[in-house]
Scaffold this motif. Sequence first.
Motif, PDB file in Angstrom:
ATOM      1  N   TYR A 195      11.994  13.682   1.864  1.00 15.28           N
ATOM      2  CA  TYR A 195      12.689  12.625   0.945  1.00 15.28           C
ATOM      3  C   TYR A 195      14.077  13.032   0.701  1.00 15.28           C
ATOM      4  N   SER A 230       6.409   4.853  -3.023  1.00 13.81           N
ATOM      5  CA  SER A 230       7.027   4.773  -1.660  1.00 13.81           C
ATOM      6  C   SER A 230       6.283   3.547  -1.022  1.00 13.81           C
ATOM      7  N   ASP A 248       0.801  -1.113  -0.089  1.00 10.81           N
ATOM      8  CA  ASP A 248       0.002  -0.084  -0.060  1.00 10.81           C
ATOM      9  C   ASP A 248       0.802   1.281  -0.322  1.00 10.81           C
ATOM     10  N   LYS A 297      -1.236  10.013  12.422  1.00  7.39           N
ATOM     11  CA  LYS A 297      -2.266  10.890  12.368  1.00  7.39           C
ATOM     12  C   LYS A 297      -2.126  11.951  13.196  1.00  7.39           C
ATOM     13  N   TYR A 351      -9.895   3.639  -1.276  1.00  6.92           N
ATOM     14  CA  TYR A 351      -9.080   3.711  -2.140  1.00  6.92           C
ATOM     15  C   TYR A 351      -9.086   2.838  -3.365  1.00  6.92           C
ATOM     16  N   GLU A 380       7.114  14.297   5.491  1.00 10.10           N
ATOM     17  CA  GLU A 380       8.196  13.560   5.238  1.00 10.10           C
ATOM     18  C   GLU A 380       9.326  14.151   4.137  1.00 10.10           C
TER      19      GLU A 380
HETATM   20  N1  THG Z   1       5.168   7.452   3.860  1.00 12.43           N
HETATM   21  C1  THG Z   1       5.797   7.250   3.019  1.00 12.43           C
HETATM   22  N2  THG Z   1       6.004   5.905   2.372  1.00 12.43           N
HETATM   23  C2  THG Z   1       5.162   4.657   3.085  1.00 12.43           C
HETATM   24  C3  THG Z   1       4.407   5.001   4.105  1.00 12.43           C
HETATM   25  C4  THG Z   1       4.387   6.369   4.890  1.00 12.43           C
HETATM   26  N3  THG Z   1       5.165   3.491   2.395  1.00 12.43           N
HETATM   27  C5  THG Z   1       4.887   2.430   3.419  1.00 12.43           C
HETATM   28  C6  THG Z   1       3.587   2.725   4.203  1.00 12.43           C
HETATM   29  N4  THG Z   1       3.764   4.018   4.633  1.00 12.43           N
HETATM   30  C7  THG Z   1       2.446   2.610   3.177  1.00 12.43           C
HETATM   31  N5  THG Z   1       1.294   2.805   3.963  1.00 12.43           N
HETATM   32  C8  THG Z   1       0.523   3.849   4.314  1.00 12.43           C
HETATM   33  C9  THG Z   1      -0.649   3.643   5.026  1.00 12.43           C
HETATM   34  C10 THG Z   1      -1.464   4.794   5.338  1.00 12.43           C
HETATM   35  C11 THG Z   1      -1.124   6.146   4.960  1.00 12.43           C
HETATM   36  C12 THG Z   1       0.193   6.182   4.316  1.00 12.43           C
HETATM   37  C13 THG Z   1       0.720   5.277   4.053  1.00 12.43           C
HETATM   38  C14 THG Z   1      -1.897   7.198   5.241  1.00 12.43           C
HETATM   39  N6  THG Z   1      -3.219   7.140   5.426  1.00 12.43           N
HETATM   40  C15 THG Z   1      -4.126   7.995   5.749  1.00 12.43           C
HETATM   41  C16 THG Z   1      -5.587   7.376   6.398  1.00 12.43           C
HETATM   42  O1  THG Z   1      -5.728   6.228   6.329  1.00 12.43           O
HETATM   43  O2  THG Z   1      -5.925   7.703   7.048  1.00 12.43           O
HETATM   44  C17 THG Z   1      -4.577   8.850   4.734  1.00 12.43           C
HETATM   45  C18 THG Z   1      -5.031   8.241   3.472  1.00 12.43           C
HETATM   46  C19 THG Z   1      -5.926   9.374   2.570  1.00 12.43           C
HETATM   47  O3  THG Z   1      -6.684   9.629   2.910  1.00 12.43           O
HETATM   48  O4  THG Z   1      -5.418   9.495   1.111  1.00 12.43           O
HETATM   49  O5  THG Z   1      -1.257   8.309   5.570  1.00 12.43           O
HETATM   50  O6  THG Z   1       3.812   6.698   5.729  1.00 12.43           O
HETATM   51  N7  THG Z   1       6.571   8.002   2.464  1.00 12.43           N
END
Ligand code: THG
Length: 367
Positions: free
Chosen positions: A204, A120, A106, A197, A263, A202
């Motif tokens: 990079y 990522s 994901d 949350k 999603y 981030e």
């Molecule tokens: N940042 C970056 N890469 C990543 C992650 C990250 N790679 C691995 C992992 N994390 C990927 N998984 C996620 C899972 C959830 C979210 C981000 C990466 C996330 N979710 C929010 C939510 O579910 O509420 C918002 C999603 C939305 O509404 O679009 O943030 O953290 N660089």
Amino acid sequence: MFSFQPSTRIRPSPFFESAVAEGLKTANVYNRMIMPTSFGDPEGEYWRLINGVSQWDVGVERQVQLKGPDAARLAQILAVRDLSTCKVGQGKYVAICDHRGTIFNDPILLKLADDMFWLSIADSDVELWARSIAAERGLNVEICEPDVSPMALQGPKAEDVLAHVLGAWVRGLKYFWFKETEIDGIPVAVQRSGWSKQGGFEIYLKDGSKGTKLWNIFKEAGQPWGIGPGAPATPERVESGLVSVGGDTDDDTNPFEVRLEKYVDLHVPDDTIGVQALRRIKAEGVKRHQLGIVLEGDLPAPLGVRREDVMLNGTRIGMLTNCVWSWRMKANIGFVLIDAAIPVGTEVTVARVGGPTAGKLVDIPFV
Ligand code: THG
């Protein structure tokens, strides 16, 4: 005394030396890299994330770069989310499924140009997958791992620290949007994102030789806001309802089962991998769902290396996929993946290593 055997198979990130200098106490392996997990004070690190600003080495979020005339097409073949409206400078959270509709990664997808993307990634080999799919489908795209490593600043004070270093423009950055820039000559992309949350960004890093320098710039700039080292915090992400693909999922889990339906776009082209299976699954009805559980007991009892059975009236209805002590809820909380017919409010029993434990099913997020 146990020590780590250096190996070309397990890569430290460009921030690893900084993490060690900060007093790294525990680590895990993720994407065949070392993922720092604690600096010796998990509760202090948790509250710093909730109330202040925490600095994380998340170089394990490896990048897979797609570049070339068919890059956008490949991205859409890999991700079961409609990418047609994604703009340059925007990121999107996407599910990557196999042909059965099983989610195995994901990532956050970043669109750097019309013909260039980064994925990522979470913990599985998307580069190998993308290369195979591109070759099998005869696509004109170059796939590589660029020299890019994320570092996260998370918590309510993260924005102040970033604005202090980069300027007030970062305050206007929208969720998952990013900007390529430089910090003291170090090339970076800055995105509003991060695996918590509590808000944050981030950074990079685009030059792996500058990890220590970049770490120290933020370590120093963040002093007025009490910045300190941390890591993706399981209690916070469980309270907040973030899914850990590979941890909370098994080899048979589809995105609907773990609350990722919003999603998934079932109208993406038929050649998107997994979409045909997901349409079928949706039509037939999803068989499991993910709920929260609050367990009885007032001592931390984290899940070990195995998932535990969730029982109702002597019958197994599913599994506990994580369990962690929540300091805000003062209870062991976790996620269960269970029979979709069992609703919130049900009292269940978990076959825990320490003995059967009662728990109540609740909605996610907890907080
Ligand atoms: N940042 C970056 N890469 C990543 C992650 C990250 N790679 C691995 C992992 N994390 C990927 N998984 C996620 C899972 C959830 C979210 C981000 C990466 C996330 N979710 C929010 C939510 O579910 O509420 C918002 C999603 C939305 O509404 O679009 O943030 O953290 N660089």
